[in-house]
Design a protein around this motif. Structure first.
Motif, PDB file in Angstrom:
ATOM      1  N   GLY A 126      35.462 -57.612   0.975  1.00 33.38           N
ATOM      2  CA  GLY A 126      36.541 -57.927   0.041  1.00 33.38           C
ATOM      3  C   GLY A 126      37.573 -56.822   0.095  1.00 33.38           C
ATOM      4  N   CYS A 127      37.842 -56.204  -1.046  1.00 27.29           N
ATOM      5  CA  CYS A 127      38.876 -55.168  -1.116  1.00 27.29           C
ATOM      6  C   CYS A 127      38.448 -53.850  -0.483  1.00 27.29           C
ATOM      7  CB  CYS A 127      39.303 -54.958  -2.561  1.00 27.29           C
ATOM      8  SG  CYS A 127      38.022 -54.251  -3.624  1.00 27.29           S
ATOM      9  N   GLY A 128      37.143 -53.659  -0.240  1.00 26.50           N
ATOM     10  CA  GLY A 128      36.653 -52.460   0.427  1.00 26.50           C
ATOM     11  C   GLY A 128      36.460 -51.254  -0.472  1.00 26.50           C
ATOM     12  N   LYS A 129      36.682 -51.395  -1.758  1.00 23.52           N
ATOM     13  CA  LYS A 129      36.605 -50.239  -2.661  1.00 23.52           C
ATOM     14  C   LYS A 129      35.188 -50.039  -3.209  1.00 23.52           C
ATOM     15  CE  LYS A 129      41.399 -50.269  -3.970  1.00 23.52           C
ATOM     16  NZ  LYS A 129      42.357 -50.193  -5.046  1.00 23.52           N
ATOM     17  N   TRP A 130      34.894 -48.773  -3.511  1.00 24.76           N
ATOM     18  CA  TRP A 130      33.629 -48.409  -4.142  1.00 24.76           C
ATOM     19  C   TRP A 130      33.729 -48.589  -5.647  1.00 24.76           C
ATOM     20  CZ3 TRP A 130      29.128 -47.260  -1.786  1.00 24.76           C
ATOM     21  CH2 TRP A 130      29.161 -46.943  -0.436  1.00 24.76           C
ATOM     22  N   PHE A 131      32.630 -49.016  -6.264  1.00 27.20           N
ATOM     23  CA  PHE A 131      32.565 -49.120  -7.723  1.00 27.20           C
ATOM     24  C   PHE A 131      31.128 -48.870  -8.167  1.00 27.20           C
ATOM     25  CE2 PHE A 131      31.854 -53.404  -6.116  1.00 27.20           C
ATOM     26  CZ  PHE A 131      30.824 -53.902  -6.905  1.00 27.20           C
ATOM     27  N   HIS A 132      30.955 -48.716  -9.471  1.00 25.82           N
ATOM     28  CA  HIS A 132      29.631 -48.508 -10.048  1.00 25.82           C
ATOM     29  C   HIS A 132      29.199 -49.764 -10.789  1.00 25.82           C
ATOM     30  CE1 HIS A 132      30.200 -43.855 -10.261  1.00 25.82           C
ATOM     31  NE2 HIS A 132      29.943 -44.272  -9.037  1.00 25.82           N
ATOM     32  N   ALA A 133      27.898 -49.975 -10.821  1.00 28.16           N
ATOM     33  CA  ALA A 133      27.321 -51.096 -11.559  1.00 28.16           C
ATOM     34  C   ALA A 133      26.187 -50.577 -12.425  1.00 28.16           C
ATOM     35  CB  ALA A 133      26.803 -52.163 -10.610  1.00 28.16           C
ATOM     36  N   LEU A 189      12.350 -48.685 -13.587  1.00 28.25           N
ATOM     37  CA  LEU A 189      12.248 -50.098 -13.875  1.00 28.25           C
ATOM     38  C   LEU A 189      12.994 -50.268 -15.196  1.00 28.25           C
ATOM     39  CD1 LEU A 189      11.199 -52.917 -13.317  1.00 28.25           C
ATOM     40  CD2 LEU A 189       9.121 -52.311 -14.555  1.00 28.25           C
ATOM     41  N   GLY A 190      14.184 -50.794 -15.112  1.00 27.70           N
ATOM     42  CA  GLY A 190      15.031 -50.912 -16.289  1.00 27.70           C
ATOM     43  C   GLY A 190      16.469 -50.572 -15.948  1.00 27.70           C
ATOM     44  N   VAL A 191      17.183 -50.000 -16.907  1.00 29.72           N
ATOM     45  CA  VAL A 191      18.600 -49.701 -16.738  1.00 29.72           C
ATOM     46  C   VAL A 191      18.794 -48.647 -15.644  1.00 29.72           C
ATOM     47  CG1 VAL A 191      20.681 -48.831 -17.868  1.00 29.72           C
ATOM     48  CG2 VAL A 191      19.080 -50.270 -19.140  1.00 29.72           C
ATOM     49  N   HIS A 192      19.719 -48.945 -14.739  1.00 28.18           N
ATOM     50  CA  HIS A 192      19.993 -48.049 -13.617  1.00 28.18           C
ATOM     51  C   HIS A 192      21.478 -48.153 -13.257  1.00 28.18           C
ATOM     52  CE1 HIS A 192      18.942 -45.527 -10.283  1.00 28.18           C
ATOM     53  NE2 HIS A 192      19.279 -46.425  -9.362  1.00 28.18           N
ATOM     54  N   PHE A 193      22.050 -47.043 -12.809  1.00 25.33           N
ATOM     55  CA  PHE A 193      23.457 -47.001 -12.405  1.00 25.33           C
ATOM     56  C   PHE A 193      23.525 -46.826 -10.892  1.00 25.33           C
ATOM     57  CE2 PHE A 193      23.238 -45.708 -16.765  1.00 25.33           C
ATOM     58  CZ  PHE A 193      24.264 -46.429 -17.347  1.00 25.33           C
ATOM     59  N   GLU A 194      24.274 -47.699 -10.240  1.00 22.68           N
ATOM     60  CA  GLU A 194      24.327 -47.707  -8.784  1.00 22.68           C
ATOM     61  C   GLU A 194      25.758 -47.739  -8.286  1.00 22.68           C
ATOM     62  OE1 GLU A 194      20.397 -50.451  -8.086  1.00 22.68           O
ATOM     63  OE2 GLU A 194      22.312 -51.434  -8.426  1.00 22.68           O
ATOM     64  N   ARG A 195      25.935 -47.272  -7.034  1.00 20.31           N
ATOM     65  CA  ARG A 195      27.227 -47.354  -6.345  1.00 20.31           C
ATOM     66  C   ARG A 195      27.186 -48.578  -5.437  1.00 20.31           C
ATOM     67  NH1 ARG A 195      30.239 -42.899  -4.693  1.00 20.31           N
ATOM     68  NH2 ARG A 195      29.928 -43.619  -2.563  1.00 20.31           N
ATOM     69  N   TRP A 196      28.290 -49.307  -5.412  1.00 15.78           N
ATOM     70  CA  TRP A 196      28.420 -50.469  -4.535  1.00 15.78           C
ATOM     71  C   TRP A 196      29.801 -50.457  -3.900  1.00 15.78           C
ATOM     72  CZ3 TRP A 196      24.610 -53.971  -3.426  1.00 15.78           C
ATOM     73  CH2 TRP A 196      23.463 -53.910  -4.220  1.00 15.78           C
ATOM     74  N   ARG A 197      29.894 -51.023  -2.715  1.00 14.03           N
ATOM     75  CA  ARG A 197      31.178 -51.156  -2.025  1.00 14.03           C
ATOM     76  C   ARG A 197      31.426 -52.631  -1.775  1.00 14.03           C
ATOM     77  NH1 ARG A 197      32.640 -51.315   3.475  1.00 14.03           N
ATOM     78  NH2 ARG A 197      34.832 -50.838   3.734  1.00 14.03           N
ATOM     79  N   HIS A 198      32.626 -53.085  -2.119  1.00 11.46           N
ATOM     80  CA  HIS A 198      33.009 -54.478  -1.885  1.00 11.46           C
ATOM     81  C   HIS A 198      33.382 -54.609  -0.401  1.00 11.46           C
ATOM     82  CE1 HIS A 198      35.332 -58.213  -3.515  1.00 11.46           C
ATOM     83  NE2 HIS A 198      34.347 -58.523  -2.682  1.00 11.46           N
ATOM     84  N   ALA A 199      32.361 -54.599   0.440  1.00  5.55           N
ATOM     85  CA  ALA A 199      32.531 -54.501   1.893  1.00  5.55           C
ATOM     86  C   ALA A 199      33.315 -55.658   2.501  1.00  5.55           C
ATOM     87  CB  ALA A 199      31.160 -54.390   2.566  1.00  5.55           C
ATOM     88  N   TYR A 222      32.310 -50.926 -13.101  1.00  5.42           N
ATOM     89  CA  TYR A 222      33.452 -50.093 -13.464  1.00  5.42           C
ATOM     90  C   TYR A 222      33.828 -49.211 -12.278  1.00  5.42           C
ATOM     91  CZ  TYR A 222      29.535 -46.951 -14.508  1.00  5.42           C
ATOM     92  OH  TYR A 222      28.387 -46.213 -14.441  1.00  5.42           O
ATOM     93  N   PRO A 223      35.054 -48.657 -12.280  1.00  5.70           N
ATOM     94  CA  PRO A 223      35.523 -47.849 -11.144  1.00  5.70           C
ATOM     95  C   PRO A 223      34.593 -46.675 -10.835  1.00  5.70           C
ATOM     96  CG  PRO A 223      37.350 -48.379 -12.584  1.00  5.70           C
ATOM     97  CD  PRO A 223      36.101 -48.827 -13.295  1.00  5.70           C
ATOM     98  N   ALA A 224      34.519 -46.321  -9.586  1.00 10.48           N
ATOM     99  CA  ALA A 224      33.622 -45.253  -9.140  1.00 10.48           C
ATOM    100  C   ALA A 224      34.116 -43.858  -9.493  1.00 10.48           C
ATOM    101  CB  ALA A 224      33.407 -45.357  -7.634  1.00 10.48           C
ATOM    102  N   GLN A 225      35.364 -43.715  -9.857  1.00 11.68           N
ATOM    103  CA  GLN A 225      35.919 -42.386 -10.109  1.00 11.68           C
ATOM    104  C   GLN A 225      35.601 -41.889 -11.521  1.00 11.68           C
ATOM    105  OE1 GLN A 225      37.661 -44.977  -8.785  1.00 11.68           O
ATOM    106  NE2 GLN A 225      37.506 -44.238  -6.701  1.00 11.68           N
ATOM    107  N   THR A 226      34.349 -42.000 -11.925  1.00 11.42           N
ATOM    108  CA  THR A 226      33.919 -41.527 -13.240  1.00 11.42           C
ATOM    109  C   THR A 226      32.689 -40.640 -13.079  1.00 11.42           C
ATOM    110  OG1 THR A 226      32.519 -43.467 -13.614  1.00 11.42           O
ATOM    111  CG2 THR A 226      34.769 -43.590 -14.441  1.00 11.42           C
ATOM    112  N   ALA A 227      32.630 -39.569 -13.841  1.00  7.42           N
ATOM    113  CA  ALA A 227      31.510 -38.635 -13.760  1.00  7.42           C
ATOM    114  C   ALA A 227      30.290 -39.129 -14.522  1.00  7.42           C
ATOM    115  CB  ALA A 227      31.930 -37.273 -14.293  1.00  7.42           C
ATOM    116  N   GLU A 228      30.505 -40.026 -15.468  1.00  6.23           N
ATOM    117  CA  GLU A 228      29.407 -40.609 -16.243  1.00  6.23           C
ATOM    118  C   GLU A 228      29.833 -41.995 -16.697  1.00  6.23           C
ATOM    119  OE1 GLU A 228      29.993 -38.905 -20.712  1.00  6.23           O
ATOM    120  OE2 GLU A 228      29.182 -37.507 -19.243  1.00  6.23           O
ATOM    121  N   PRO A 229      28.887 -42.821 -17.122  1.00  6.80           N
ATOM    122  CA  PRO A 229      29.252 -44.172 -17.545  1.00  6.80           C
ATOM    123  C   PRO A 229      30.219 -44.135 -18.728  1.00  6.80           C
ATOM    124  CG  PRO A 229      26.868 -43.944 -17.385  1.00  6.80           C
ATOM    125  CD  PRO A 229      27.451 -42.580 -17.217  1.00  6.80           C
ATOM    126  N   PRO A 230      31.246 -44.982 -18.707  1.00  9.18           N
ATOM    127  CA  PRO A 230      32.176 -45.048 -19.846  1.00  9.18           C
ATOM    128  C   PRO A 230      31.452 -45.470 -21.123  1.00  9.18           C
ATOM    129  CG  PRO A 230      33.064 -46.211 -17.938  1.00  9.18           C
ATOM    130  CD  PRO A 230      31.650 -45.862 -17.614  1.00  9.18           C
TER     131      PRO A 230
END
Length: 109
Positions: A61-68, A49-59, A81-89
């Motif tokens: 739209g452009c169809g690309k995966w990103f993180h929120a 309950l609070g800050v969380h990092f998730e994967r989303w796909r712009h299904a 931000y782009p999904a191709q990151t090992a940790e949050p920028p």
């Protein structure tokens, strides 16, 4: 309603245009790892309950995966931000700390 901005095409999309992909920044374990590591990868997830990092796909739209980065209690979105990151920028972590002083990602400053 949850509204996220796709970091690739810049469109603000509500959750009906997106597909959730679960928790972001998971470590995948390859051949030769223990059964516990593989089991944890498959089944163990944070559910804060609070800050969380998730994967989303712009299904729808452009169809690309990103993180929120968002707050699961208030639906406040800190950044996408782009999904191709090992940790949050660093910029994303700084944006979260600006609104949640004292917050750390996985116990690191």
């Amino acid at each position: 309603m949850l509204i996220l901005t796709c970091p690739y095409c810049g469109i603000e999309a509500d959750e009906t245009e997106l597909a959730s992909g679960g928790e972001a920044h998971l470590t995948r374990h390859g051949p030769g790892t223990s059964e516990d590591d593989f089991s944890n990868y498959l089944f163990t997830r944070q559910n804060p309950l609070g800050v969380h990092f998730e994967r989303w796909r712009h299904a729808h739209g452009c169809g690309k995966w990103f993180h929120a980065a968002r707050d699961t209690g208030t639906l406040e979105v800190f950044a996408t931000y782009p999904a191709q990151t090992a940790e949050p920028p660093k910029t994303v972590c700084d944006a979260i700390r600006k609104r949640r002083p004292g917050w750390t990602w996985q116990g690191t400053a």
